[in-house]
Motif scaffolding. Structure first.
Motif, short mmCIF file in Angstrom:
data_model
loop_
_atom_site.label_atom_id
_atom_site.label_comp_id
_atom_site.label_asym_id
_atom_site.label_seq_id
_atom_site.Cartn_x
_atom_site.Cartn_y
_atom_site.Cartn_z
N GLY A 187 -11.70 6.14 4.21
CA GLY A 187 -10.41 5.70 4.71
C GLY A 187 -10.01 4.38 4.07
N ASN A 188 -10.98 3.46 3.97
CA ASN A 188 -10.71 2.19 3.29
C ASN A 188 -10.39 2.42 1.82
OD1 ASN A 188 -13.35 0.41 5.11
ND2 ASN A 188 -11.32 1.00 5.76
N ILE A 189 -11.13 3.32 1.20
CA ILE A 189 -10.92 3.61 -0.23
C ILE A 189 -9.52 4.21 -0.44
CG2 ILE A 189 -11.65 5.15 -2.10
CD1 ILE A 189 -14.56 4.64 -1.17
N PHE A 190 -9.12 5.11 0.47
CA PHE A 190 -7.79 5.70 0.36
C PHE A 190 -6.72 4.61 0.45
CE2 PHE A 190 -3.96 7.55 2.34
CZ PHE A 190 -3.65 8.53 1.41
N ALA A 191 -6.88 3.69 1.40
CA ALA A 191 -5.92 2.59 1.53
C ALA A 191 -5.84 1.79 0.24
CB ALA A 191 -6.30 1.69 2.71
N ILE B 24 -2.07 6.50 -5.36
CA ILE B 24 -1.48 7.44 -4.41
C ILE B 24 -0.12 6.89 -4.00
CG2 ILE B 24 -1.76 8.63 -2.19
CD1 ILE B 24 -3.92 9.37 -4.19
N LYS B 25 0.92 7.69 -4.17
CA LYS B 25 2.28 7.21 -3.90
C LYS B 25 2.67 7.34 -2.42
CE LYS B 25 2.58 6.65 -8.33
NZ LYS B 25 2.34 5.30 -8.88
N ASN B 26 2.16 8.36 -1.77
CA ASN B 26 2.56 8.65 -0.40
C ASN B 26 1.39 8.44 0.55
OD1 ASN B 26 3.64 9.57 1.99
ND2 ASN B 26 3.98 11.67 1.29
N VAL B 27 1.49 7.43 1.40
CA VAL B 27 0.40 7.13 2.33
C VAL B 27 0.16 8.29 3.29
CG1 VAL B 27 1.86 6.04 4.09
CG2 VAL B 27 -0.53 5.31 3.83
N HIS B 28 1.15 9.18 3.46
CA HIS B 28 1.03 10.30 4.38
C HIS B 28 0.39 11.53 3.74
CE1 HIS B 28 3.38 8.03 7.23
NE2 HIS B 28 4.37 7.90 6.35
N THR B 29 -0.11 11.38 2.50
CA THR B 29 -0.81 12.50 1.85
C THR B 29 -2.00 12.95 2.69
OG1 THR B 29 -0.10 11.86 -0.36
CG2 THR B 29 -2.12 13.16 -0.21
#
Length: 323
Positions: free
Chosen positions: A191-195, A203-208
């Motif tokens: 989750g931290n890595i995704f952020a 990643i353009k869309n945080v809602h991916t």
């Protein structure tokens, strides 16, 4: 003497007797046509709970799982990096300097077990990022567990497997496409890595990655379709926290907010916990408190085993598996 016979002979009183009662209640619930949710808090995947949990999944003795983001990813960390893990049996004696030395070696400690950053976390990041980016570019959105299912089913991690695949509960779950609820996934390494990848623009869309409220909607639909008076859903909670607190609320939400009053309450409840109620801890609350919140009923079979889940859960599961 097998495990079940040993337990029934020796576990006669107190928490030991509660363990027997809970396991027999689990079996009775399934035998009467019920379904079961298992919730995983703490570091149960790093404790290698998957050895038994995977078999429960394969034998259809659990129909849905709720877990923290840590448990979701740590089963796969263990799958691909087990040989690089290090156990620290004297962890209570570590000094601050010892801990610093582990940090400098990129060994992340969970009690007596160190997870290697490069072989576990970065190895999985390398794979999951490709799936995040693919979905992001296509305008698609998936739950955290769905991304992991895609990775596992693709086979690209197979070259790194370091345990017997049958001992990975996530692999067993992926093979059955088992429903998983992962509330608070943001509070995890990936989750931290995704952020970080959103911040950096990869990643353009945080809602991916779909998250909490959507998981509750997903669970509400699943529960409405699966829970009937003839086939109630049980709740087997390992530890406390969000993995258990989040999904158990689906029932009062369905009743009180959606007026789906025909949906039954949870049909069985057991919690393994050593939390202390007097501290104001909901995780340590006795099951009857849940009656006042519309989660359990007066007649719901209720059990609480006040003990260490890493010791207790495998024994309960052994009885459920008939071992």
């Amino acid at each position: 003497m097998n495990v079940t016979n040993f337990l029934k002979h020796h576990y006669r009183h107190f928490n030991a007797a509660a363990l027997i009662d809970a396991a027999e209640g689990y079996n009775k619930h399934l035998a009467e046509g019920g379904k079961m949710m298992i919730t995983l808090a703490g570091a149960m995947s790093t404790a290698e709970m998957g050895i038994q949990l995977a078999e429960l999944i394969r034998q259809d003795k659990v129909q849905i799982i709720s877990c923290t983001g840590a448990n979701l990813e740590e089963d796969i960390f263990n799958l691909v990096a087990h040989d690089f893990y290090e156990r620290v049996p004297n962890y209570r004696d570590l000094t601050a300097a010892d801990e610093q030395a582990l940090l400098e070696r990129h060994m992340n400690r969970v009690t007596d077990t160190c997870i290697p950053e490069e072989e576990a976390m970065r190895r999985l990041e390398h794979s999951v990022l490709k799936f995040w980016e693919k979905a992001d570019k296509a305008g698609e959105r998936y739950f955290p567990h769905e991304f992991f299912y895609q990775i596992l089913k693709s086979g690209e991690l197979e070259q790194y497997y370091q345990i017997d695949p049958k001992d990975s509960w996530m692999l067993a779950a992926a093979e059955k496409n088992l429903p998983i609820i992962c509330p608070g996934w943001e509070d995890s390494t990936l989750g931290n890595i995704f952020a970080g990848h959103v911040i950096s623009g990869d990643i353009k869309n945080v809602h991916t990655v779909r998250t909490g409220i959507e998981y509750m909607i997903y669970l509400a639909d699943w529960y409405t379709n699966q829970a009937t008076e003839e086939s109630k859903v049980g709740f087997f909670q390992i530890g406390g926290g969000i993995a258990g607190d989040f999904p158990i609320c689906v029932v009062p939400m369905l009743h009180q907010d959606l007026q789906r009053t025909s949906v039954p309450l949870w049909g069985y409840f057991c919690q393994i916990s050593d939390s202390t109620t007097s501290y104001g801890s909901y995780s340590g609350a006795v099951p009857n408190e849940k009656i006042t919140w519309g989660k359990l009923g007066q007649d719901t079979p209720k059990f609480i085993i006040e003990s260490d889940a890493t010791i207790v859960a495998p024994l309960v599961f052994a009885m459920v598996l008939g071992q």
